[in-house]
Design a protein around this motif. Structure first.
Motif, PDB file in Angstrom:
ATOM      1  N   ARG A  48      -9.113  10.183   0.100  1.00 31.53           N
ATOM      2  CA  ARG A  48      -8.898  10.561   1.090  1.00 31.53           C
ATOM      3  C   ARG A  48      -8.568   9.420   1.698  1.00 31.53           C
ATOM      4  NH1 ARG A  48     -11.924  14.873   0.502  1.00 31.53           N
ATOM      5  NH2 ARG A  48     -11.313  16.680   0.591  1.00 31.53           N
ATOM      6  N   LEU A  49      -9.418   8.063   2.372  1.00 38.68           N
ATOM      7  CA  LEU A  49      -9.023   6.780   2.878  1.00 38.68           C
ATOM      8  C   LEU A  49      -7.987   5.947   1.890  1.00 38.68           C
ATOM      9  CD1 LEU A  49     -12.512   5.663   3.707  1.00 38.68           C
ATOM     10  CD2 LEU A  49     -10.825   6.832   5.464  1.00 38.68           C
ATOM     11  N   SER A  51      -5.762   7.881   0.248  1.00 37.16           N
ATOM     12  CA  SER A  51      -4.693   8.041   0.444  1.00 37.16           C
ATOM     13  C   SER A  51      -3.840   7.906   1.688  1.00 37.16           C
ATOM     14  CB  SER A  51      -4.392   9.661  -0.102  1.00 37.16           C
ATOM     15  OG  SER A  51      -5.271  10.770   1.411  1.00 37.16           O
ATOM     16  N   ARG A  52      -4.423   7.734   2.210  1.00 36.96           N
ATOM     17  CA  ARG A  52      -3.637   7.023   4.238  1.00 36.96           C
ATOM     18  C   ARG A  52      -3.188   5.434   3.309  1.00 36.96           C
ATOM     19  NH1 ARG A  52      -7.232   9.544   8.768  1.00 36.96           N
ATOM     20  NH2 ARG A  52      -7.036  11.159   7.744  1.00 36.96           N
ATOM     21  N   PRO A  55       0.460   5.345  -0.216  1.00 32.54           N
ATOM     22  CA  PRO A  55       1.414   6.731   0.505  1.00 32.54           C
ATOM     23  C   PRO A  55       1.496   7.408  -0.546  1.00 32.54           C
ATOM     24  CG  PRO A  55       2.373   5.172   1.916  1.00 32.54           C
ATOM     25  CD  PRO A  55       1.377   4.070   0.369  1.00 32.54           C
ATOM     26  N   GLY A  58      -0.004  10.352  -1.635  1.00 34.82           N
ATOM     27  CA  GLY A  58      -0.089  11.878  -0.780  1.00 34.82           C
ATOM     28  C   GLY A  58       0.264  12.662  -1.784  1.00 34.82           C
TER      29      GLY A  58
END
Length: 94
Positions: A48-49, A51-52, A55, A58
């Motif tokens: 999750r981190l 994916s930030r 990009p 995403g």
């Protein structure tokens, strides 16, 4: 033996209790080069981190990947022998 439950099997640990194992072994000496065991909760957090930060991640449904890992039986995900580097790489979940 696989569970025939239509929902998540109560006998199998949930995602928070499972671990991702990454083992890299020298093909010639059979000695371990890397042995990494991570709680799946940490793997989920890292994805999750990541994916930030990246990009393009995403476009990947990380929740679907984690649900699939949670729903599936434990076992090997990847096993590769890299002959040029003389390494065997194994990734599995238990």
């Amino acid at each position: 033996m696989a569970c025939a439950c239509s929902t998540r099997c109560p006998n199998r640990p949930n995602l928070a209790e499972r671990r991702l194992h990454i083992n890299v072994t020298d093909l010639f000496t059979r000695r371990p080069k890397v042995s990494l065991n991570l709680p799946m909760a940490w793997v989920a957090l890292g994805l999750r981190l990541g994916s930030r930060i990246k990009p393009e991640w995403g476009q990947i449904d990380l929740d679907e990947i984690l649900r699939t890992i949670d729903a599936e039986a434990a076992g090997r995900i990847v096993e590769v022998e890299h002959l040029e580097e003389g390494e065997r790489i194994e990734i599995f979940v238990d």
